[in-house]
Design a protein around this motif. Structure first.
Motif, PDB file in Angstrom:
ATOM      1  N   ALA A  69      47.507  66.928  41.196  1.00  0.00           N
ATOM      2  CA  ALA A  69      47.042  68.202  41.760  1.00  0.00           C
ATOM      3  C   ALA A  69      45.531  68.355  41.636  1.00  0.00           C
ATOM      4  O   ALA A  69      44.970  69.325  42.165  1.00  0.00           O
ATOM      5  CB  ALA A  69      47.737  69.368  41.054  1.00  0.00           C
ATOM      6  N   GLY A  70      44.867  67.451  40.922  1.00  0.00           N
ATOM      7  CA  GLY A  70      43.416  67.554  40.731  1.00  0.00           C
ATOM      8  C   GLY A  70      43.014  68.768  39.928  1.00  0.00           C
ATOM      9  O   GLY A  70      41.946  69.348  40.161  1.00  0.00           O
ATOM     10  N   ALA A  71      43.868  69.150  38.955  1.00  0.00           N
ATOM     11  CA  ALA A  71      43.631  70.382  38.204  1.00  0.00           C
ATOM     12  C   ALA A  71      43.788  70.124  36.711  1.00  0.00           C
ATOM     13  O   ALA A  71      44.625  69.330  36.280  1.00  0.00           O
ATOM     14  CB  ALA A  71      44.620  71.464  38.633  1.00  0.00           C
ATOM     15  N   ALA A  72      42.955  70.810  35.921  1.00  0.00           N
ATOM     16  CA  ALA A  72      43.094  70.785  34.464  1.00  0.00           C
ATOM     17  C   ALA A  72      42.981  72.216  33.950  1.00  0.00           C
ATOM     18  O   ALA A  72      42.021  72.928  34.287  1.00  0.00           O
ATOM     19  CB  ALA A  72      42.032  69.903  33.822  1.00  0.00           C
ATOM     20  N   PHE A  73      43.938  72.617  33.158  1.00  0.00           N
ATOM     21  CA  PHE A  73      43.945  73.951  32.555  1.00  0.00           C
ATOM     22  C   PHE A  73      43.409  73.790  31.135  1.00  0.00           C
ATOM     23  O   PHE A  73      44.075  73.216  30.275  1.00  0.00           O
ATOM     24  CB  PHE A  73      45.354  74.534  32.598  1.00  0.00           C
ATOM     25  CG  PHE A  73      45.861  74.702  34.005  1.00  0.00           C
ATOM     26  CD1 PHE A  73      45.538  75.822  34.750  1.00  0.00           C
ATOM     27  CD2 PHE A  73      46.621  73.709  34.602  1.00  0.00           C
ATOM     28  CE1 PHE A  73      45.972  75.966  36.062  1.00  0.00           C
ATOM     29  CE2 PHE A  73      47.071  73.836  35.911  1.00  0.00           C
ATOM     30  CZ  PHE A  73      46.738  74.973  36.648  1.00  0.00           C
ATOM     31  N   VAL A  74      42.198  74.280  30.920  1.00  0.00           N
ATOM     32  CA  VAL A  74      41.427  73.905  29.727  1.00  0.00           C
ATOM     33  C   VAL A  74      41.296  75.032  28.709  1.00  0.00           C
ATOM     34  O   VAL A  74      40.605  74.862  27.702  1.00  0.00           O
ATOM     35  CB  VAL A  74      40.031  73.377  30.137  1.00  0.00           C
ATOM     36  CG1 VAL A  74      40.167  72.080  30.913  1.00  0.00           C
ATOM     37  CG2 VAL A  74      39.262  74.416  30.960  1.00  0.00           C
ATOM     38  N   GLY A  75      41.940  76.174  28.948  1.00  0.00           N
ATOM     39  CA  GLY A  75      41.901  77.255  27.972  1.00  0.00           C
ATOM     40  C   GLY A  75      40.481  77.664  27.628  1.00  0.00           C
ATOM     41  O   GLY A  75      39.668  77.955  28.517  1.00  0.00           O
ATOM     42  N   ALA A 127      38.482  75.606  25.737  1.00  0.00           N
ATOM     43  CA  ALA A 127      37.734  74.418  25.319  1.00  0.00           C
ATOM     44  C   ALA A 127      36.412  74.329  26.069  1.00  0.00           C
ATOM     45  O   ALA A 127      35.362  74.032  25.481  1.00  0.00           O
ATOM     46  CB  ALA A 127      38.564  73.158  25.553  1.00  0.00           C
ATOM     47  N   VAL A 128      36.466  74.563  27.361  1.00  0.00           N
ATOM     48  CA  VAL A 128      35.247  74.522  28.178  1.00  0.00           C
ATOM     49  C   VAL A 128      35.323  75.636  29.202  1.00  0.00           C
ATOM     50  O   VAL A 128      36.400  75.999  29.674  1.00  0.00           O
ATOM     51  CB  VAL A 128      35.081  73.134  28.853  1.00  0.00           C
ATOM     52  CG1 VAL A 128      36.168  72.871  29.876  1.00  0.00           C
ATOM     53  CG2 VAL A 128      33.705  72.982  29.481  1.00  0.00           C
ATOM     54  N   PHE A 129      34.162  76.212  29.478  1.00  0.00           N
ATOM     55  CA  PHE A 129      34.030  77.249  30.498  1.00  0.00           C
ATOM     56  C   PHE A 129      33.032  76.786  31.546  1.00  0.00           C
ATOM     57  O   PHE A 129      32.318  75.805  31.338  1.00  0.00           O
ATOM     58  CB  PHE A 129      33.519  78.559  29.879  1.00  0.00           C
ATOM     59  CG  PHE A 129      34.395  79.128  28.812  1.00  0.00           C
ATOM     60  CD1 PHE A 129      35.718  79.477  29.075  1.00  0.00           C
ATOM     61  CD2 PHE A 129      33.914  79.326  27.528  1.00  0.00           C
ATOM     62  CE1 PHE A 129      36.532  80.013  28.087  1.00  0.00           C
ATOM     63  CE2 PHE A 129      34.710  79.851  26.528  1.00  0.00           C
ATOM     64  CZ  PHE A 129      36.033  80.198  26.811  1.00  0.00           C
ATOM     65  N   CYS A 135      39.443  77.524  33.742  1.00  0.00           N
ATOM     66  CA  CYS A 135      39.034  78.101  32.464  1.00  0.00           C
ATOM     67  C   CYS A 135      39.716  79.457  32.281  1.00  0.00           C
ATOM     68  O   CYS A 135      40.169  80.076  33.237  1.00  0.00           O
ATOM     69  CB  CYS A 135      37.525  78.279  32.422  1.00  0.00           C
ATOM     70  SG  CYS A 135      36.572  76.937  33.159  1.00  0.00           S
ATOM     71  N   ALA A 136      39.722  79.932  31.039  1.00  0.00           N
ATOM     72  CA  ALA A 136      40.529  81.105  30.717  1.00  0.00           C
ATOM     73  C   ALA A 136      39.779  82.434  30.764  1.00  0.00           C
ATOM     74  O   ALA A 136      40.407  83.481  30.658  1.00  0.00           O
ATOM     75  CB  ALA A 136      41.157  80.933  29.337  1.00  0.00           C
ATOM     76  N   VAL A 172      35.468  80.949  38.477  1.00  0.00           N
ATOM     77  CA  VAL A 172      36.349  79.846  38.108  1.00  0.00           C
ATOM     78  C   VAL A 172      37.554  79.864  39.040  1.00  0.00           C
ATOM     79  O   VAL A 172      37.897  80.930  39.573  1.00  0.00           O
ATOM     80  CB  VAL A 172      36.796  79.945  36.618  1.00  0.00           C
ATOM     81  CG1 VAL A 172      35.599  79.850  35.718  1.00  0.00           C
ATOM     82  CG2 VAL A 172      37.568  81.208  36.324  1.00  0.00           C
ATOM     83  N   PRO A 173      38.160  78.703  39.311  1.00  0.00           N
ATOM     84  CA  PRO A 173      37.888  77.428  38.671  1.00  0.00           C
ATOM     85  C   PRO A 173      36.537  76.847  39.057  1.00  0.00           C
ATOM     86  O   PRO A 173      35.900  77.308  40.019  1.00  0.00           O
ATOM     87  CB  PRO A 173      39.019  76.538  39.193  1.00  0.00           C
ATOM     88  CG  PRO A 173      39.362  77.118  40.536  1.00  0.00           C
ATOM     89  CD  PRO A 173      39.206  78.596  40.358  1.00  0.00           C
TER      90      PRO A 173
END
Length: 251
Positions: free
Chosen positions: A124-130, A132-134, A167-168, A207-208
């Motif tokens: 999906a070309g996606a990372a859910f990073v919480g 960790a990084v913004f 990012c969250a 974001v994203p």
């Protein structure tokens, strides 16, 4: 393709519902506000089947119980989330989680908290990073150490550059101010900051964000850049990262 529904939660969080039309599965990425997630899922006519938590903080796992009670969904999370709620499956670095035919790789991104993970869905070309990084930033180092956090960021940097980072939080305008202070000669950053200002003036989300853009502009991902190392007095990237994080904390 999967559908990713993004919506605001609490004061500055983003909620994410990830839906697979083929299987009918819907995953909550973190649960800052359980009632809002249930409301959003109902409006989309999606049935929540799983929760994937990135870390234990209440604005990421505080809605687990409400959603579990309402749906009976499975909670998949790092061990540390047991501080807030029971877990159906504990995951750590190298594990794989699934939603229908879609896979997500679990990545250790400890530093903000020691057990923090990200979920990377390569197809999906996606990372859910919480946290960790913004966009133009990274999380505060509440539990981890600089070397640990820098190594975590290396794992994010190693993802395909076209990966979209979910990012969250909507912290980007404040992050941009520090980034410009940290790296004032970065032309790509200056251009990015202008775009962020334009978006926020219209209350649009920032974001994203694409990893490729962050690699060129995010000072925390660029702590190995010689110019930043010299400016921030770091003998190596870990020292530079630590100096940048301390600088942002007091900025």
């Amino acid at each position: 393709m999967i559908e990713i529904h993004q919506f605001p939660c609490l004061s500055d969080n983003y909620g994410y519902l990830v839906h697979d039309p083929a299987s009918g599965e819907t995953v909550c990425i973190d649960t800052p506000d359980g009632e809002e997630y249930l409301k959003q899922a109902k409006a989309k006519r999606w049935t929540i089947t799983q929760i994937w938590n990135t870390h234990w903080h209440p604005d990421h796992a505080g809605g687990n119980k409400a959603i579990k009670d309402a749906t009976g969904c499975a909670i998949i999370a790092p061990q540390e989330v047991e501080k807030l709620s029971p877990i159906d499956r504990v995951v750590s670095h190298g594990d794989t989680v699934t939603m229908g035919d879609w896979n997500a790789e679990v990545i250790d991104v400890g530093g903000h908290t020691n057990g923090h993970v990200a979920f990377h869905m390569p197809e999906a070309g996606a990372a859910f990073v919480g946290d960790a990084v913004f966009a133009l930033g990274c999380g505060r180092m509440f539990e981890g150490e600089p070397e640990q956090f820098w190594n975590s960021l290396q794992r994010i940097k190693a993802l395909p550059p076209e990966t979209m980072l979910y990012c969250a939080h909507e912290y980007t305008a404040a992050n941009a101010k520090f980034a410009l202070h940290a790296d004032p000669d970065n032309a790509a950053l200056a251009e990015y900051a202008t775009e962020i200002e334009r978006k926020r003036s219209k209350s649009e989300p920032t974001v994203p964000t694409k990893l490729e853009l962050e690699l060129a502009t995010n000072p925390f991902l660029r702590a190995d850049n010689p110019a930043l190392m010299q400016k921030w007095g770091g003998a190596d990237p870990v020292e530079t990262f630590a100096a940048l994080r301390a600088g942002k904390d007091s900025f």
